[in-house]
Scaffold this motif. Structure first.
Motif, PDB file in Angstrom:
ATOM      1  N   GLU A  80       3.143 -14.606  -5.901  1.00  0.00           N
ATOM      2  CA  GLU A  80       4.501 -14.049  -5.920  1.00  0.00           C
ATOM      3  C   GLU A  80       5.242 -14.432  -4.633  1.00  0.00           C
ATOM      4  OE1 GLU A  80       4.700  -9.731  -6.200  1.00  0.00           O
ATOM      5  OE2 GLU A  80       6.798  -9.845  -5.607  1.00  0.00           O
ATOM      6  N   THR A  81       4.540 -14.324  -3.503  1.00  0.00           N
ATOM      7  CA  THR A  81       5.155 -14.643  -2.212  1.00  0.00           C
ATOM      8  C   THR A  81       5.572 -16.110  -2.144  1.00  0.00           C
ATOM      9  OG1 THR A  81       3.756 -12.973  -1.177  1.00  0.00           O
ATOM     10  CG2 THR A  81       4.770 -14.591   0.293  1.00  0.00           C
ATOM     11  N   GLU A  88       6.149 -17.970  -4.660  1.00  0.00           N
ATOM     12  CA  GLU A  88       6.923 -18.273  -5.874  1.00  0.00           C
ATOM     13  C   GLU A  88       6.236 -19.324  -6.759  1.00  0.00           C
ATOM     14  OE1 GLU A  88      11.237 -18.062  -5.702  1.00  0.00           O
ATOM     15  OE2 GLU A  88      11.074 -17.828  -3.546  1.00  0.00           O
ATOM     16  N   MET A 102       9.642 -22.705   4.408  1.00  0.00           N
ATOM     17  CA  MET A 102      10.197 -21.417   3.978  1.00  0.00           C
ATOM     18  C   MET A 102       9.114 -20.535   3.357  1.00  0.00           C
ATOM     19  SD  MET A 102      13.187 -21.251   5.034  1.00  0.00           S
ATOM     20  CE  MET A 102      13.764 -19.765   4.260  1.00  0.00           C
ATOM     21  N   LEU A 157       7.279 -18.902   6.061  1.00  0.00           N
ATOM     22  CA  LEU A 157       8.018 -17.750   6.597  1.00  0.00           C
ATOM     23  C   LEU A 157       7.818 -16.529   5.700  1.00  0.00           C
ATOM     24  CD1 LEU A 157      11.475 -19.148   7.801  1.00  0.00           C
ATOM     25  CD2 LEU A 157       9.680 -18.113   9.190  1.00  0.00           C
ATOM     26  N   SER A 158       7.870 -16.772   4.381  1.00  0.00           N
ATOM     27  CA  SER A 158       7.654 -15.673   3.435  1.00  0.00           C
ATOM     28  C   SER A 158       6.256 -15.091   3.616  1.00  0.00           C
ATOM     29  CB  SER A 158       7.816 -16.160   1.991  1.00  0.00           C
ATOM     30  OG  SER A 158       9.127 -16.598   1.779  1.00  0.00           O
ATOM     31  N   VAL A 194       6.109 -12.782   6.588  1.00  0.00           N
ATOM     32  CA  VAL A 194       6.716 -11.473   6.302  1.00  0.00           C
ATOM     33  C   VAL A 194       5.783 -10.638   5.425  1.00  0.00           C
ATOM     34  CG1 VAL A 194       8.692 -10.282   5.261  1.00  0.00           C
ATOM     35  CG2 VAL A 194       9.058 -12.419   6.515  1.00  0.00           C
ATOM     36  N   MET A 195       5.228 -11.261   4.392  1.00  0.00           N
ATOM     37  CA  MET A 195       4.356 -10.523   3.472  1.00  0.00           C
ATOM     38  C   MET A 195       3.117  -9.986   4.196  1.00  0.00           C
ATOM     39  SD  MET A 195       1.355 -10.678   1.626  1.00  0.00           S
ATOM     40  CE  MET A 195       0.845 -12.368   1.299  1.00  0.00           C
ATOM     41  N   ASP A 232       4.151  -7.055   6.324  1.00  0.00           N
ATOM     42  CA  ASP A 232       4.533  -5.887   5.508  1.00  0.00           C
ATOM     43  C   ASP A 232       3.336  -5.235   4.833  1.00  0.00           C
ATOM     44  OD1 ASP A 232       7.122  -6.359   6.102  1.00  0.00           O
ATOM     45  OD2 ASP A 232       7.752  -6.953   4.089  1.00  0.00           O
ATOM     46  N   GLU A 233       2.509  -6.051   4.204  1.00  0.00           N
ATOM     47  CA  GLU A 233       1.447  -5.511   3.356  1.00  0.00           C
ATOM     48  C   GLU A 233       0.155  -5.206   4.100  1.00  0.00           C
ATOM     49  OE1 GLU A 233       1.905  -4.793   0.123  1.00  0.00           O
ATOM     50  OE2 GLU A 233       3.966  -5.544   0.179  1.00  0.00           O
TER      51      GLU A 233
END
Lengths: 254, 72
Positions: B12-13, B15, B36, B39-40, B43-44, B47-48
């Motif tokens: 999912e992160t 895509e 990119m 970078l995602s 962040v993931m 966050d997680e």
């Protein structure tokens, strides 16, 4: 000799003063005679800044400005302790890198909380009757990101655009109280953020070369931003309100 | 979070279609694993899992399994 940028007997509140540009603004304003009142989250950093200031009568308050509900009590206390304010600088904020697919509403909200909502709430509180002296000046630290697009900067750039829009509106309203407010928009400045950029890319990398080609006067020093802030806080800028002043080494001309 | 859920989160992160990745997938073979996407990923992971990825750590990833090892 007349010096229009002299803050002797003036009290300036600086929000987000523990590092980078905010820290330099505190140092520069103290050299120009101001008594500065610092706000930031980290007490040890605030004490470090206080130790670098010229003159006396400086003070600091530990607070998290993203907790906007606490700003009213904080400003009331600051005015009760120090008297009415002559200026306020809002330099608090974060520069998050968030690609669109990770830009969840709660992320956006938390960034706006400190970069934008904190700014507006601080303006709202310091501009209340009895909390400011005649001709108070307010300066927000924006960024050239507010008018430029970049990958993963949606949240940051739009929060800075929001600041710029807010001062255009608030300037009209607060003019009735004799208050002028503006933002300063720096480009890449030699702060910890730039150190991270260099760590990531190196100073001879393509990213660095491209940056310096666009920002052709070179990397901005925090003092350059602080000087622009001092100008806008001073009587020399008394007919300037509601603008965003780029301090960008030429970036926006390329 | 079990292994399948972690792989699904990674897909999912980054895509990617469901079922694209396994622990053995070599990241260099995944076209979508670009700057990119990295970078995602940063962040993931923060966050997680509260994991702060540095550039050096990201450069050290060879397979999806290397990322999965840090998802805890």
């Amino acid at each position: 000799m007349q010096n229009l940028i002299d803050f002797s007997d003036k009290k300036v509140l600086i929000a987000g003063a523990s590092s980078g540009i905010g820290k330099q603004i505190a140092i520069s304003l103290s050299k120009l005679g101001a008594a500065v009142i610092l706000i930031a989250r980290r007490e040890n950093k605030l004490q470090e800044v206080i130790s670098q200031l010229e003159g006396k009568e400086h003070s600091y308050y530990v607070a998290d400005l993203s907790q906007t509900g606490e700003i009213e009590g904080l400003v009331k206390k600051i005015v009760a302790d120090n008297g009415k304010l002559d200026g306020m600088v809002y330099s608090a904020g974060i520069a998050a890198t968030l690609p669109v697919n990770m830009l969840k509403p709660e992320k956006l909200l938390s960034l706006f909380q400190i970069n934008y909502f904190g700014f507006v709430e601080m303006v709202r509180q310091v501009s209340k009757k009895g909390r400011y002296n005649d001709n108070m000046r307010i300066v927000g630290i924006s960024s050239v990101a507010s008018i430029r697009g970049d990958k993963s900067k949606t949240a940051y750039s739009s929060s800075k655009s929001a600041m710029d829009s807010a001062v255009r509106c608030m300037a009209k309203e607060l003019a009735e109280k004799g208050i002028c407010l503006n933002t300063v928009a720096p480009a890449m400045t030699a702060t910890e953020l730039y150190d991270h950029f260099l760590e990531k890319y190196g100073d001879d990398s393509e990213s660095s070369t491209t940056l310096l080609k666009r920002q052709y006067l070179g990397i901005i020093q925090p003092e350059d931003v602080a000087n622009a802030v001092a100008f806008l806080l001073s009587p020399a800028a008394r007919f300037i309100t509601g603008i965003t002043l780029p301090v960008d080494g030429g970036l926006t001309t390329t | 979070m079990d292994m399948q859920e972690k792989i699904a989160l990674l897909e999912e992160t980054l895509e990617l279609d469901e079922g694209t990745l396994t622990a053995e997938t070599v990241l260099a073979d995944v076209d979508e694993y670009d700057s990119m996407a990295k970078l995602s990923l940063i962040v993931m992971m923060d966050d997680e899992f509260g994991v702060k990825l540095t550039g050096d750590v990201i450069k050290s990833f060879v397979t999806v399994g290397d990322i999965l090892n840090l998802m805890k």
